[in-house]
Design an enzyme around this catalytic site. Sequence first.
Site, PDB file in Angstrom:
ATOM      1  CD  GLU A 363      -3.296  -1.180   1.513  1.00  0.00           C
ATOM      2  OE1 GLU A 363      -3.780  -0.065   1.727  1.00  0.00           O
ATOM      3  OE2 GLU A 363      -3.884  -2.258   1.712  1.00  0.00           O
TER       4      GLU A 363
HETATM    5  N1  CAA Z   1      -6.349  11.648  -3.603  1.00  0.00           N
HETATM    6  C1  CAA Z   1      -6.935  12.094  -4.758  1.00  0.00           C
HETATM    7  N2  CAA Z   1      -6.227  12.323  -5.879  1.00  0.00           N
HETATM    8  C2  CAA Z   1      -4.899  12.106  -5.831  1.00  0.00           C
HETATM    9  C3  CAA Z   1      -4.233  11.651  -4.687  1.00  0.00           C
HETATM   10  C4  CAA Z   1      -5.025  11.417  -3.532  1.00  0.00           C
HETATM   11  N3  CAA Z   1      -4.476  10.974  -2.391  1.00  0.00           N
HETATM   12  N4  CAA Z   1      -2.924  11.507  -4.960  1.00  0.00           N
HETATM   13  C5  CAA Z   1      -2.758  11.888  -6.233  1.00  0.00           C
HETATM   14  N5  CAA Z   1      -3.946  12.244  -6.756  1.00  0.00           N
HETATM   15  C6  CAA Z   1      -4.199  12.755  -8.103  1.00  0.00           C
HETATM   16  C7  CAA Z   1      -3.422  14.052  -8.273  1.00  0.00           C
HETATM   17  O1  CAA Z   1      -4.175  15.152  -7.813  1.00  0.00           O
HETATM   18  C8  CAA Z   1      -3.179  14.106  -9.755  1.00  0.00           C
HETATM   19  O2  CAA Z   1      -4.335  14.582 -10.401  1.00  0.00           O
HETATM   20  P1  CAA Z   1      -4.212  15.736 -11.518  1.00  0.00           P
HETATM   21  O3  CAA Z   1      -3.323  15.127 -12.577  1.00  0.00           O
HETATM   22  O4  CAA Z   1      -5.615  15.938 -11.935  1.00  0.00           O
HETATM   23  O5  CAA Z   1      -3.570  16.895 -10.860  1.00  0.00           O
HETATM   24  C9  CAA Z   1      -3.026  12.627 -10.148  1.00  0.00           C
HETATM   25  O6  CAA Z   1      -3.653  11.870  -9.082  1.00  0.00           O
HETATM   26  C10 CAA Z   1      -1.587  12.208 -10.277  1.00  0.00           C
HETATM   27  O7  CAA Z   1      -0.928  12.500  -9.059  1.00  0.00           O
HETATM   28  P2  CAA Z   1       0.673  12.506  -8.946  1.00  0.00           P
HETATM   29  O8  CAA Z   1       1.230  13.409  -9.999  1.00  0.00           O
HETATM   30  O9  CAA Z   1       1.025  12.784  -7.523  1.00  0.00           O
HETATM   31  O10 CAA Z   1       1.003  10.997  -9.364  1.00  0.00           O
HETATM   32  P3  CAA Z   1       2.379  10.224  -9.482  1.00  0.00           P
HETATM   33  O11 CAA Z   1       2.369   9.406 -10.702  1.00  0.00           O
HETATM   34  O12 CAA Z   1       3.513  11.138  -9.245  1.00  0.00           O
HETATM   35  O13 CAA Z   1       2.289   9.138  -8.286  1.00  0.00           O
HETATM   36  C11 CAA Z   1       2.537   8.254  -6.096  1.00  0.00           C
HETATM   37  C12 CAA Z   1       2.142   9.440  -7.000  1.00  0.00           C
HETATM   38  C13 CAA Z   1       2.283   8.793  -4.679  1.00  0.00           C
HETATM   39  C14 CAA Z   1       3.963   7.819  -6.213  1.00  0.00           C
HETATM   40  C15 CAA Z   1       1.578   7.060  -6.394  1.00  0.00           C
HETATM   41  O14 CAA Z   1       1.907   6.468  -7.620  1.00  0.00           O
HETATM   42  C16 CAA Z   1       1.607   6.013  -5.302  1.00  0.00           C
HETATM   43  O15 CAA Z   1       0.950   6.160  -4.266  1.00  0.00           O
HETATM   44  N6  CAA Z   1       2.369   4.899  -5.528  1.00  0.00           N
HETATM   45  C17 CAA Z   1       2.326   3.773  -4.630  1.00  0.00           C
HETATM   46  C18 CAA Z   1       1.340   2.756  -5.142  1.00  0.00           C
HETATM   47  C19 CAA Z   1       0.701   1.976  -4.064  1.00  0.00           C
HETATM   48  O16 CAA Z   1       0.475   2.446  -2.940  1.00  0.00           O
HETATM   49  N7  CAA Z   1       0.325   0.756  -4.382  1.00  0.00           N
HETATM   50  C20 CAA Z   1      -0.390  -0.061  -3.467  1.00  0.00           C
HETATM   51  C21 CAA Z   1      -0.920  -1.236  -4.171  1.00  0.00           C
HETATM   52  S1  CAA Z   1      -2.323  -1.880  -3.371  1.00  0.00           S
HETATM   53  C22 CAA Z   1      -1.798  -2.898  -2.156  1.00  0.00           C
HETATM   54  O17 CAA Z   1      -0.660  -2.997  -1.825  1.00  0.00           O
HETATM   55  C23 CAA Z   1      -2.937  -3.590  -1.498  1.00  0.00           C
HETATM   56  C24 CAA Z   1      -2.599  -4.906  -0.948  1.00  0.00           C
HETATM   57  O18 CAA Z   1      -2.681  -5.893  -1.621  1.00  0.00           O
HETATM   58  C25 CAA Z   1      -2.297  -5.014   0.488  1.00  0.00           C
END
Ligand code: CAA
Length: 380
Positions: A363
């Site tokens: 996550e």
């Molecule tokens: N809420 C709403 N919108 C959001 C947001 C949030 N928390 N975070 C980002 N966004 C939106 C942004 O506003 C942006 O929108 P606009 O383009 O309209 O402005 C868009 O999403 C893109 O945002 P970023 O530019 O910040 O995106 P990024 O590509 O740089 O990625 C990141 C950001 C934080 C690295 C993200 O990719 C991330 O969280 N990566 C980790 C993935 C992850 O957590 N995976 C978990 C897998 S599920 C799992 O593990 C479950 C399990 O089995 C236990």
Amino acid sequence: MNFELTPQQKAVQQSARQFAQTVLQETVLEDDAAGRFPEEAYKKMGEMGFVGLPFPKEYGGQGGDYLSYVLALEEISKINSSVGIAYSVCTSLYSGALINDGNEEQKKKYLPEVLSGKKMGSFCLTEPDAGSDAAGCKTTAIWNGKEYILNGLKCFITNGPLADYYMVVALTNPELKTKGLTAFIVEREWEGVSIGKIEDKCGIRCAQVSEVIFDNVRVPKENMLGEEGKGFAVAMKDLDGGRIGVAAQGLGIAKGAYDIAFNYLKEREQFGKPLYKNQYLAFKMAELETEIEMAQYMLYKAATDKQEGKSYSVPAAKAKMVCTDAAMHVATEAVQMLGGNGYMKEYHVERMLRDAKITQIYEGTNEIQKLVISGNMFRK
Ligand code: CAA
């Protein structure tokens, strides 16, 4: 800030503790050794109202608050954190996505049976080439004029083999990348949905984690969650809630390992006195207790912010990082304090150490949490 628990919250905590210490405790060693998920126990959790705790009654939930859910998840994870993550994925991620972005029909169709524990849900975002870089998904859902045709492979999917429903993120417009991603609810029984490799893991061995494969799956438009092209934001918002769940799982592991070490230090005698009479060990426990209390404050604040409708993306990221680091640290120290016994299965802390590691990874790794926190700091 006051985290004095209400009588209802204390009752939920007490009932989850009792359930975990009786039902889950009885089979945890066997389930861990066999890599088996205690399905009947999970169903019972649904019947007891734990799975639907923070959701409205009209969708089969209990109408409780988010902190109550966190307290229950913590108690479950103290004893069997594999059940903790399965519970968190069903509640925080799958059901959370429907509550945040589902329409009325979708909520009425896809929530009640999951919230009552009869069915399970899962969250399909990760792919072999899209882990931390979640926007790099290659799975496609292409509109053919009648329905979406879903193709691709999702990996490391918690509850993959057990789930009846999947929340899936796929490209509806591959040219637009992040803005071309859309979320859907997909049913396990639909033609073209299959389970690929089931993972053999270091820890959380009772949790079932697998690939989920979509081969020309026909997905009706009614199953789109939120708007077309908004799937990345749907998933990110959902993960904010998921991270509170993983934080609760981590805090549960930390508290579980601490309790075992505490009792051991009081009971075990070496050099003619109980172990805790060695100042080095007593001080170590003082440090761990302080670390756990700090992590607990961060977690309860994130849960309370979510409950009160405040922005909780950053508090959730901080809580996830601090609680899961505490899980790893406390479990490692517990194994060391129990010495040779700590390395043996029947003392439980070696399992907790194995289980703790993944909480710092899934996550969003704790490095990704720092990206979320620092990104928010510097954007301001
Ligand atoms: N809420 C709403 N919108 C959001 C947001 C949030 N928390 N975070 C980002 N966004 C939106 C942004 O506003 C942006 O929108 P606009 O383009 O309209 O402005 C868009 O999403 C893109 O945002 P970023 O530019 O910040 O995106 P990024 O590509 O740089 O990625 C990141 C950001 C934080 C690295 C993200 O990719 C991330 O969280 N990566 C980790 C993935 C992850 O957590 N995976 C978990 C897998 S599920 C799992 O593990 C479950 C399990 O089995 C236990």
